[in-house]
Design a protein around this motif. Sequence first.
Motif, PDB file in Angstrom:
ATOM      1  N   GLN A 497       0.859  -1.189   0.000  1.00 40.20           N
ATOM      2  CA  GLN A 497       0.000   0.000   0.000  1.00 40.20           C
ATOM      3  C   GLN A 497       0.893   1.235   0.000  1.00 40.20           C
ATOM      4  O   GLN A 497       1.802   1.353   0.841  1.00 40.20           O
ATOM      5  CB  GLN A 497      -0.891   0.013   1.243  1.00 40.20           C
ATOM      6  CG  GLN A 497      -1.880   1.174   1.208  1.00 40.20           C
ATOM      7  CD  GLN A 497      -2.868   1.116   2.356  1.00 40.20           C
ATOM      8  OE1 GLN A 497      -2.521   0.688   3.456  1.00 40.20           O
ATOM      9  NE2 GLN A 497      -4.085   1.569   2.106  1.00 40.20           N
ATOM     10  N   VAL A 514       0.682  -8.725   4.614  1.00 41.52           N
ATOM     11  CA  VAL A 514       0.718 -10.128   4.206  1.00 41.52           C
ATOM     12  C   VAL A 514      -0.679 -10.679   3.930  1.00 41.52           C
ATOM     13  O   VAL A 514      -1.651 -10.281   4.572  1.00 41.52           O
ATOM     14  CB  VAL A 514       1.433 -10.970   5.285  1.00 41.52           C
ATOM     15  CG1 VAL A 514       0.592 -11.065   6.544  1.00 41.52           C
ATOM     16  CG2 VAL A 514       1.799 -12.353   4.757  1.00 41.52           C
ATOM     17  N   ARG A 515      -0.764 -11.540   2.969  1.00 36.09           N
ATOM     18  CA  ARG A 515      -1.987 -12.300   2.703  1.00 36.09           C
ATOM     19  C   ARG A 515      -1.598 -13.748   2.471  1.00 36.09           C
ATOM     20  O   ARG A 515      -0.487 -14.040   2.028  1.00 36.09           O
ATOM     21  CB  ARG A 515      -2.702 -11.787   1.434  1.00 36.09           C
ATOM     22  CG  ARG A 515      -3.598 -10.585   1.662  1.00 36.09           C
ATOM     23  CD  ARG A 515      -2.852  -9.302   1.345  1.00 36.09           C
ATOM     24  NE  ARG A 515      -3.624  -8.090   1.597  1.00 36.09           N
ATOM     25  CZ  ARG A 515      -3.712  -7.478   2.773  1.00 36.09           C
ATOM     26  NH1 ARG A 515      -3.121  -7.981   3.837  1.00 36.09           N
ATOM     27  NH2 ARG A 515      -4.395  -6.359   2.894  1.00 36.09           N
ATOM     28  N   ASP A 631       3.599   1.924  15.031  1.00 40.72           N
ATOM     29  CA  ASP A 631       2.307   1.662  14.393  1.00 40.72           C
ATOM     30  C   ASP A 631       1.159   1.880  15.378  1.00 40.72           C
ATOM     31  O   ASP A 631       1.343   1.769  16.585  1.00 40.72           O
ATOM     32  CB  ASP A 631       2.303   0.203  13.917  1.00 40.72           C
ATOM     33  CG  ASP A 631       1.353  -0.016  12.749  1.00 40.72           C
ATOM     34  OD1 ASP A 631       0.629   0.936  12.394  1.00 40.72           O
ATOM     35  OD2 ASP A 631       1.348  -1.131  12.206  1.00 40.72           O
ATOM     36  N   ARG A 655      -5.527   4.588  12.549  1.00 38.19           N
ATOM     37  CA  ARG A 655      -6.540   5.014  11.571  1.00 38.19           C
ATOM     38  C   ARG A 655      -7.868   5.401  12.206  1.00 38.19           C
ATOM     39  O   ARG A 655      -8.689   6.060  11.576  1.00 38.19           O
ATOM     40  CB  ARG A 655      -6.737   3.984  10.464  1.00 38.19           C
ATOM     41  CG  ARG A 655      -7.153   2.605  10.883  1.00 38.19           C
ATOM     42  CD  ARG A 655      -7.399   1.753   9.639  1.00 38.19           C
ATOM     43  NE  ARG A 655      -7.815   0.421   9.997  1.00 38.19           N
ATOM     44  CZ  ARG A 655      -6.971  -0.601  10.209  1.00 38.19           C
ATOM     45  NH1 ARG A 655      -5.676  -0.396  10.091  1.00 38.19           N
ATOM     46  NH2 ARG A 655      -7.438  -1.790  10.516  1.00 38.19           N
ATOM     47  N   GLU A 691      -9.498   7.901   3.954  1.00 36.56           N
ATOM     48  CA  GLU A 691     -10.500   7.387   3.026  1.00 36.56           C
ATOM     49  C   GLU A 691     -11.206   8.504   2.281  1.00 36.56           C
ATOM     50  O   GLU A 691     -11.946   8.239   1.322  1.00 36.56           O
ATOM     51  CB  GLU A 691     -11.536   6.542   3.791  1.00 36.56           C
ATOM     52  CG  GLU A 691     -10.926   5.293   4.404  1.00 36.56           C
ATOM     53  CD  GLU A 691     -11.939   4.424   5.129  1.00 36.56           C
ATOM     54  OE1 GLU A 691     -13.105   4.846   5.268  1.00 36.56           O
ATOM     55  OE2 GLU A 691     -11.561   3.315   5.555  1.00 36.56           O
ATOM     56  N   TYR A 710      -7.064   4.032   1.655  1.00 43.53           N
ATOM     57  CA  TYR A 710      -7.743   3.615   0.438  1.00 43.53           C
ATOM     58  C   TYR A 710      -7.885   4.774  -0.546  1.00 43.53           C
ATOM     59  O   TYR A 710      -7.846   4.601  -1.743  1.00 43.53           O
ATOM     60  CB  TYR A 710      -9.139   3.044   0.771  1.00 43.53           C
ATOM     61  CG  TYR A 710      -9.095   1.749   1.566  1.00 43.53           C
ATOM     62  CD1 TYR A 710      -7.925   0.985   1.623  1.00 43.53           C
ATOM     63  CD2 TYR A 710     -10.227   1.283   2.221  1.00 43.53           C
ATOM     64  CE1 TYR A 710      -7.886  -0.206   2.334  1.00 43.53           C
ATOM     65  CE2 TYR A 710     -10.204   0.082   2.934  1.00 43.53           C
ATOM     66  CZ  TYR A 710      -9.028  -0.651   2.987  1.00 43.53           C
ATOM     67  OH  TYR A 710      -8.989  -1.831   3.680  1.00 43.53           O
TER      68      TYR A 710
HETATM   69  P1  C2E Z   1      -1.863  -2.326  10.131  1.00 42.39           P
HETATM   70  O1  C2E Z   1      -0.384  -2.488  10.261  1.00 42.39           O
HETATM   71  O2  C2E Z   1      -2.467  -1.221  10.896  1.00 42.39           O
HETATM   72  O3  C2E Z   1      -2.146  -2.286   8.630  1.00 42.39           O
HETATM   73  C1  C2E Z   1      -3.016  -1.440   8.058  1.00 42.39           C
HETATM   74  C2  C2E Z   1      -4.309  -2.136   7.797  1.00 42.39           C
HETATM   75  O4  C2E Z   1      -5.264  -1.177   7.444  1.00 42.39           O
HETATM   76  C3  C2E Z   1      -4.248  -3.104   6.619  1.00 42.39           C
HETATM   77  O5  C2E Z   1      -5.151  -4.148   6.874  1.00 42.39           O
HETATM   78  C4  C2E Z   1      -4.759  -2.275   5.489  1.00 42.39           C
HETATM   79  O6  C2E Z   1      -5.317  -3.023   4.438  1.00 42.39           O
HETATM   80  C5  C2E Z   1      -5.812  -1.456   6.174  1.00 42.39           C
HETATM   81  N1  C2E Z   1      -6.094  -0.193   5.456  1.00 42.39           N
HETATM   82  C6  C2E Z   1      -5.267   0.483   4.644  1.00 42.39           C
HETATM   83  N2  C2E Z   1      -5.855   1.614   4.234  1.00 42.39           N
HETATM   84  C7  C2E Z   1      -7.080   1.653   4.814  1.00 42.39           C
HETATM   85  C8  C2E Z   1      -8.159   2.564   4.764  1.00 42.39           C
HETATM   86  O7  C2E Z   1      -8.121   3.609   4.119  1.00 42.39           O
HETATM   87  N3  C2E Z   1      -9.255   2.277   5.516  1.00 42.39           N
HETATM   88  C9  C2E Z   1      -9.315   1.132   6.271  1.00 42.39           C
HETATM   89  N4  C2E Z   1     -10.424   0.892   6.952  1.00 42.39           N
HETATM   90  N5  C2E Z   1      -8.305   0.242   6.311  1.00 42.39           N
HETATM   91  C10 C2E Z   1      -7.204   0.500   5.598  1.00 42.39           C
HETATM   92  P2  C2E Z   1      -4.715  -5.620   6.715  1.00 42.39           P
HETATM   93  O8  C2E Z   1      -3.870  -5.782   5.525  1.00 42.39           O
HETATM   94  O9  C2E Z   1      -5.920  -6.440   6.872  1.00 42.39           O
HETATM   95  O10 C2E Z   1      -3.774  -5.817   7.977  1.00 42.39           O
HETATM   96  C11 C2E Z   1      -4.314  -5.872   9.218  1.00 42.39           C
HETATM   97  C12 C2E Z   1      -3.222  -5.946  10.247  1.00 42.39           C
HETATM   98  O11 C2E Z   1      -2.497  -7.169  10.143  1.00 42.39           O
HETATM   99  C13 C2E Z   1      -2.174  -4.864  10.068  1.00 42.39           C
HETATM  100  O12 C2E Z   1      -2.569  -3.680  10.619  1.00 42.39           O
HETATM  101  C14 C2E Z   1      -1.023  -5.490  10.782  1.00 42.39           C
HETATM  102  O13 C2E Z   1      -1.113  -5.204  12.156  1.00 42.39           O
HETATM  103  C15 C2E Z   1      -1.193  -6.952  10.568  1.00 42.39           C
HETATM  104  N6  C2E Z   1      -0.272  -7.386   9.515  1.00 42.39           N
HETATM  105  C16 C2E Z   1      -0.393  -7.327   8.201  1.00 42.39           C
HETATM  106  N7  C2E Z   1       0.677  -7.846   7.583  1.00 42.39           N
HETATM  107  C17 C2E Z   1       1.529  -8.244   8.557  1.00 42.39           C
HETATM  108  C18 C2E Z   1       2.813  -8.837   8.545  1.00 42.39           C
HETATM  109  O14 C2E Z   1       3.439  -9.118   7.540  1.00 42.39           O
HETATM  110  N8  C2E Z   1       3.376  -9.111   9.775  1.00 42.39           N
HETATM  111  C19 C2E Z   1       2.745  -8.792  10.928  1.00 42.39           C
HETATM  112  N9  C2E Z   1       3.344  -9.059  12.054  1.00 42.39           N
HETATM  113  N10 C2E Z   1       1.541  -8.229  10.972  1.00 42.39           N
HETATM  114  C20 C2E Z   1       0.916  -7.951   9.776  1.00 42.39           C
END
Ligand code: C2E
Length: 727
Positions: A497, A514-515, A631, A655, A691, A710
Amino acid sequence: MLVAAVAGYALTAIPGARPAGSSALIDIWLQNGILVGACLVVLLRALFVPAGRTAWTLIGSGLALYTAGNILYFGYLQFQTVIPTPSVADVPWLCSYPCLYGGLVALVRSRVGVRDWRLWLDGLLAVAGISAVASIWLHFLLGGRSSAVLADVVSMAYPVGDLVQLMIIAGACALLGSRVDRALGYLAIGMVLFAVADTLYTIRIAENTYQPGTPLDQIWTVAAVLMAAAALRPEAARTETRSYGWAGLVIPTLFTISSLTVLVVATAHPLPVETTVLATATLGFSLGRAVGTFREVQHLAISRTEARTDELTGLGNRRQLQEVVSDRIAQLEVDQQLAVMLIDLDRFKEVNDAHGHTVGDALLVEVGARLSVILRRDDLLVRLGGDEFAVVLPDAGADEALMVAERMLGSLQEPFVIELIVLHIDASIGIAVCPDVSNSFSGLLHGADKAMYEAKLNGLGTAVFEADDNDGVGARRQLIHELRTAISDNQLVLHYQPQVSLRTGRTTGVEALVRWNHPERGLLYPDMFIPEAERYGVMRSLTTAVLALGLDQARVWRDAGTPVPVAVNVSAANLADPDLPNQIAAMLAVRGLDGTSLVIEVTETILMNDTTRALAVLNGLCALNIRISIDDYGTGYSSLARLRDLPIHELKLDRSFVADLHYGSRTAAIVESTVQLAHSLGLSLVAEGIETDEALQLLTAMNCDIGQGYYLGRPSATPSLDVRITT
Ligand code: C2E
Ligand code: CA
Ligand code: CA
């Protein structure tokens, strides 16, 4: 009443307080009344308290005989002025000695286990030592007189009797050392006083200077009351061994020195033969005691280590584990944790069956060696027996324990080569954390055991014991099982992103999210598997996979002429891994990248929980020029003052703040002041979750540095890096 009587009696010793000459009321009735009272106390104790009955019966009888002698003596005085020596009174008087000796010895014996021969050696040493000194005294007292006549024998019996009494007391003190309790103390002082009074009395009678009504008379009553007081003390506990403090050494040392002195004097002045013999004997006992003590200390040291060591591996054993864990639990402070790990080798029995016990044993030694390399100095690794090991991690919670567990499993995965045989083994690790699981050694071990069993049963590798272990457990285990495969089978993908500079409008970085491309369930989002991965110790491998993917992509972008740093999220377990900086350094080096290509995102809460350990890792990352970003800033409770001390570069405003952002709102004020605070601390501020255009405009106006959301770009496998904001 006895104490009052003694006090009253003492008053009569004041000159002028009593009629001249002897007074029957005071000298006979009062004095002997006190003695009779003391006898009664001691005998009543013997009658009613079963503990130490023999000893107190003997002491009471001794006192009674003494009193009887007194009464007979005074009875005589009523009828004749000259009392013959020996008289009838001498019979009970002399008989009182053996009773008192017997009582004293019985009392000491009830306090000392007969098994400890060193204690008795101490007693012998003291008796010989005091006898050596006493023999000199006796020698001069007798002055070469012939003691053939009965009268002489009787009159000499008293000082000898008293001396023997003193010897027994000295022996008892040496025997018990610092454990002389109050009962014995009172008794000893009482008996010493008796001996002193007797001696003074004998001397005065011999010099014909004895006068009734002097303080000398008081001494007997005080002595008797002290003995009665001793009888009233509760029975002391038996001591098998004496404490090895300095107090126990005082008396043996004292007599060793006095005997040495005697022997030195004997070289210049002729001393009686028995004195020299006794002094030599004392030194002999002293030597014996020294040898005994030396051997014992040596033995003690050896058996102490032996009792705590596992013979095969040289590691600690269960006993040491129990000791260390119990000690640590006792010292645990509020907010401190302690992790206990059980490690059980999988398929060890097969190795044993196929290659024999020698190979099996060698394998266990090797396993022990590999595991200990991973541990820190304060950690403890023991072998519980068979193929089971245990680890204690002081000051560590589940996250850190999982980290260590993962590294252990990793190190065991490399094949072992023993006697040219290549062996592959695996292990299951169960973790229990104090105080979460239990506050006791057995509770922790039980928890760790259950977790280990769960890990083994489900092929999870590692499991943390949880109390609420019922709903969805099966599904969770299945998920973890699959996730391990997913990591090694490259089912993980990253979506990036963009992060856009609100000042220049250019993309200045990307966050890697990550997915999991699940073969059956499709694309899974991190919320569905990261919490499980954290709980079951998979974060180290997961983060490694994410870092590899992210850095590969960073390299691709750099080669394409659009270098953008990649931000990677890490978990608590990663920050507990002291090896993380090294690992990242190697990954960067392999790809020809430097630290500026990477940003590490750490949540506020992680830093609050375990600052010291995390700080070391952060500093390591910082030294590689990697930016550290906090974060979800604003959701935790960290004060900026605390964050200021950490090596960090940017704050990522959570956020939820951005979602609430409107002109003139409370949130707007909070965000604005956060921007200013961040800037004043030299940090840049990233706003995520943008957003709407309104939020973007507001943040730009507030001088926020970077935006993400987004509205600016969704996470995507192939992000466009030329997002441009037009303001
Ligand atoms: P995060 O680090 O706070 O990541 C941001 C999350 O907010 C991401 O969700 C992203 O898709 C989402 N997001 C981005 N822009 C917007 C927006 O405008 N509005 C809203 N509502 N959401 C937005 P995602 O990808 O589902 O990740 C969720 C959480 O999972 C992340 O929060 C992070 O804490 C964790 N995560 C993701 N990838 C990794 C990773 O590789 N390692 C670890 N340890 N944690 C991860
Ligand atoms: Ca993040
Ligand atoms: Ca976030």
